[in-house]
Write a protein that holds these residues in place. Structure first.
Motif, PDB file in Angstrom:
ATOM      1  N   LEU A   1     -21.112 -24.460  18.799  1.00 25.83           N
ATOM      2  CA  LEU A   1     -20.878 -25.449  17.750  1.00 25.83           C
ATOM      3  C   LEU A   1     -21.429 -24.957  16.414  1.00 25.83           C
ATOM      4  O   LEU A   1     -20.854 -25.219  15.353  1.00 25.83           O
ATOM      5  N   GLY A   2     -22.556 -24.239  16.455  1.00 28.39           N
ATOM      6  CA  GLY A   2     -23.101 -23.670  15.241  1.00 28.39           C
ATOM      7  C   GLY A   2     -22.201 -22.592  14.654  1.00 28.39           C
ATOM      8  O   GLY A   2     -22.081 -22.461  13.426  1.00 28.39           O
ATOM      9  N   ARG A   3     -21.538 -21.838  15.502  1.00 26.16           N
ATOM     10  CA  ARG A   3     -20.624 -20.792  15.040  1.00 26.16           C
ATOM     11  C   ARG A   3     -19.433 -21.360  14.267  1.00 26.16           C
ATOM     12  O   ARG A   3     -18.830 -20.660  13.455  1.00 26.16           O
ATOM     13  N   THR A   4     -19.097 -22.592  14.528  1.00 26.42           N
ATOM     14  CA  THR A   4     -17.939 -23.203  13.866  1.00 26.42           C
ATOM     15  C   THR A   4     -18.321 -24.370  12.965  1.00 26.42           C
ATOM     16  O   THR A   4     -17.435 -25.007  12.394  1.00 26.42           O
ATOM     17  N   VAL A   5     -19.617 -24.651  12.830  1.00 24.44           N
ATOM     18  CA  VAL A   5     -20.122 -25.839  12.120  1.00 24.44           C
ATOM     19  C   VAL A   5     -19.260 -27.058  12.450  1.00 24.44           C
ATOM     20  O   VAL A   5     -18.788 -27.782  11.567  1.00 24.44           O
ATOM     21  N   ALA A   6     -19.040 -27.261  13.743  1.00 27.65           N
ATOM     22  CA  ALA A   6     -18.150 -28.329  14.205  1.00 27.65           C
ATOM     23  C   ALA A   6     -18.692 -29.703  13.819  1.00 27.65           C
ATOM     24  O   ALA A   6     -19.859 -30.007  14.095  1.00 27.65           O
ATOM     25  N   PRO A   7     -17.871 -30.548  13.222  1.00 30.11           N
ATOM     26  CA  PRO A   7     -18.321 -31.892  12.799  1.00 30.11           C
ATOM     27  C   PRO A   7     -18.250 -32.903  13.934  1.00 30.11           C
ATOM     28  O   PRO A   7     -17.462 -33.849  13.913  1.00 30.11           O
ATOM     29  N   VAL A   8     -19.080 -32.701  14.950  1.00 32.65           N
ATOM     30  CA  VAL A   8     -19.129 -33.601  16.113  1.00 32.65           C
ATOM     31  C   VAL A   8     -20.593 -33.970  16.386  1.00 32.65           C
ATOM     32  O   VAL A   8     -21.504 -33.202  16.070  1.00 32.65           O
TER      33      VAL A   8
ATOM     34  N   GLN B   1     -28.833 -23.065  15.040  1.00 27.91           N
ATOM     35  CA  GLN B   1     -29.159 -22.157  13.947  1.00 27.91           C
ATOM     36  C   GLN B   1     -28.882 -20.704  14.327  1.00 27.91           C
ATOM     37  O   GLN B   1     -28.474 -19.894  13.493  1.00 27.91           O
ATOM     38  N   LEU B   2     -29.086 -20.374  15.602  1.00 27.40           N
ATOM     39  CA  LEU B   2     -28.729 -19.040  16.090  1.00 27.40           C
ATOM     40  C   LEU B   2     -27.229 -18.808  15.941  1.00 27.40           C
ATOM     41  O   LEU B   2     -26.801 -17.737  15.490  1.00 27.40           O
ATOM     42  N   GLY B   3     -26.421 -19.794  16.327  1.00 28.21           N
ATOM     43  CA  GLY B   3     -24.976 -19.653  16.182  1.00 28.21           C
ATOM     44  C   GLY B   3     -24.559 -19.463  14.740  1.00 28.21           C
ATOM     45  O   GLY B   3     -23.663 -18.659  14.433  1.00 28.21           O
ATOM     46  N   ILE B   4     -25.191 -20.191  13.832  1.00 24.20           N
ATOM     47  CA  ILE B   4     -24.904 -20.040  12.402  1.00 24.20           C
ATOM     48  C   ILE B   4     -25.211 -18.618  11.952  1.00 24.20           C
ATOM     49  O   ILE B   4     -24.396 -17.956  11.293  1.00 24.20           O
ATOM     50  N   ALA B   5     -26.401 -18.133  12.300  1.00 25.76           N
ATOM     51  CA  ALA B   5     -26.824 -16.795  11.877  1.00 25.76           C
ATOM     52  C   ALA B   5     -25.933 -15.714  12.472  1.00 25.76           C
ATOM     53  O   ALA B   5     -25.592 -14.729  11.796  1.00 25.76           O
ATOM     54  N   GLU B   6     -25.538 -15.871  13.740  1.00 21.02           N
ATOM     55  CA  GLU B   6     -24.673 -14.882  14.378  1.00 21.02           C
ATOM     56  C   GLU B   6     -23.313 -14.815  13.683  1.00 21.02           C
ATOM     57  O   GLU B   6     -22.779 -13.724  13.447  1.00 21.02           O
TER      58      GLU B   6
END
Length: 368
Positions: A86-93, A235-240
């Motif tokens: 979800l962090g990788r896609t900044v999913a709005p859920v 936050q890990l998904g965002i950074a990746e």
């Protein structure tokens, strides 16, 4: 005879990788950057259809709910994998707010919360803990009072309140559940930096509510602790994502007949980001495992993860913005969505500084 303690295994299991693959596949089809950006510019930033697919179709809303209550009976490790994607896609859920924080809060309540847990597990009900998103574990306040059989007061900065069906309201008189559709409950959206996780003010003016627990402190603290520990995985998904997209771009972008990624200064910056991401993964996985198994101190692990992951996600997003050059500064490029989510997450559920202070107390090394 001395028994050696079991070693913690932070590697992803086959089941966790299968879960990741399924979630990533769905998000690739239903949550591309253009779709998310269009939603942030609309009056309905939450993607209700995507949430329905994740919650009801895949059963992720009840991931942490025991099977006896209609859930999946999984652990925080599986929830962490979902949050990475979800962090990788900044999913709005509302996965973090409902399937993690609210669910963990209810799990710490008496049997009175069983019916509500089953409703959350079904995916058709969204619950949100009515505290400001910036509240750190152990830092709860009770601006709402239960007087005369009803709730009175206001809470600001509540994440995902606009999409919630049930609000879990901590008061000095206990923890209560209030329905957002009832008289006396007003949810007012507020302008927030991160439109993919919008905030709202919630006003209670004689709102009817059901008591879930006589004391709110412990359930709320455990809910926020789980949220803080697993927020590190988001936050890990965002950074990746930021690192991967930046590496790809610097390989494709040429200056002086060379890929800009071949310049030594950029190599060093990208290498530093890679090390940050690797270390963040270790901290996030440790927090998820500690919450799941209790094999290590969960409070300690959650604070370590948040103290480290929050600034890493912000730095990775800032580097992505800068190293994408002019295109990174445009509204059409999605990197600004990740920077906003990283910035909002950095103050969500306690800042890195607050978690460092908590960590110092936990290890008996308070600051001078």
């Amino acid at each position: 005879m001395t028994v050696e303690p079991a070693q913690t295994n932070l590697l992803y299991t086959e089941e966790e990788e299968a879960l990741r693959s399924a979630v990533r596949s769905l998000l690739a089809d239903r949550c591309d950057a253009a779709t998310v950006l269009a939603r942030t510019e609309s009056e309905q930033p939450h993607d209700r259809e995507l949430w329905k697919m994740l919650a009801e179709g895949m059963g992720l809303a009840g991931l942490l709910v025991p099977e006896s209550h209609g859930g999946q009976g999984a652990t925080h490790r599986e929830a962490a994998v979902v949050l990475e994607e979800l962090g990788r896609t900044v999913a709005p859920v509302p996965f973090l707010t409902s399937a993690v924080i609210a669910t963990e809060t209810l799990l710490a309540c008496p049997d009175d919360a069983a019916e509500l847990l089953a409703a959350l597990a079904s995916g058709r009900t969204v619950a949100v803990l009515a505290v400001p998103f910036a509240t750190a574990p152990g830092g709860t306040r009770a601006p709402v009072r239960y007087v005369g059989g009803a709730l009175h007061g206001e809470v600001t900065g509540v994440a995902d309140a606009a999409v919630a069906d049930i609000l879990l309201v901590p008061t000095a008189e206990g923890l209560f559940a209030a329905e957002t559709g009832r008289d006396g409950v007003t949810v007012t959206p507020r302008t927030s930096l991160d439109r993919t996780r919008p905030l709202a003010a919630v006003t209670f003016d004689g709102a009817p509510a059901r008591r879930l627990a006589a004391g709110a402190d412990t359930p709320v603290r455990l809910g926020l602790r789980a949220g803080a520990g697993l927020l590190a995985s988001e936050q890990l998904g965002i950074a990746e994502w930021c690192l991967a997209q930046t590496v790809r771009y610097t390989k494709e972008r040429h200056q002086f007949n060379r890929p800009v990624g071949s310049f030594q200064a950029l190599k060093h910056r990208l290498a530093k980001s890679w090390l940050d991401v690797v270390n963040t993964r270790a901290a996030a996985r440790h927090a998820a495992d500690a919450l799941a198994t209790g094999s290590d101190e969960p409070n300690l692990a959650a604070s370590v993860a948040q103290a480290y992951a929050a600034p890493v996600a912000v730095r990775a997003a800032e580097e992505a913005l800068q190293l994408h050059g002019g295109i990174g500064m445009t509204w059409e490029h999605p990197v600004h969505l990740y920077l906003k989510r990283a910035k909002a997450d950095s103050i969500g559920l306690g800042t890195a500084g607050q978690h460092k202070e908590a960590l110092a107390e936990l290890v008996a090394l308070p600051a001078p």
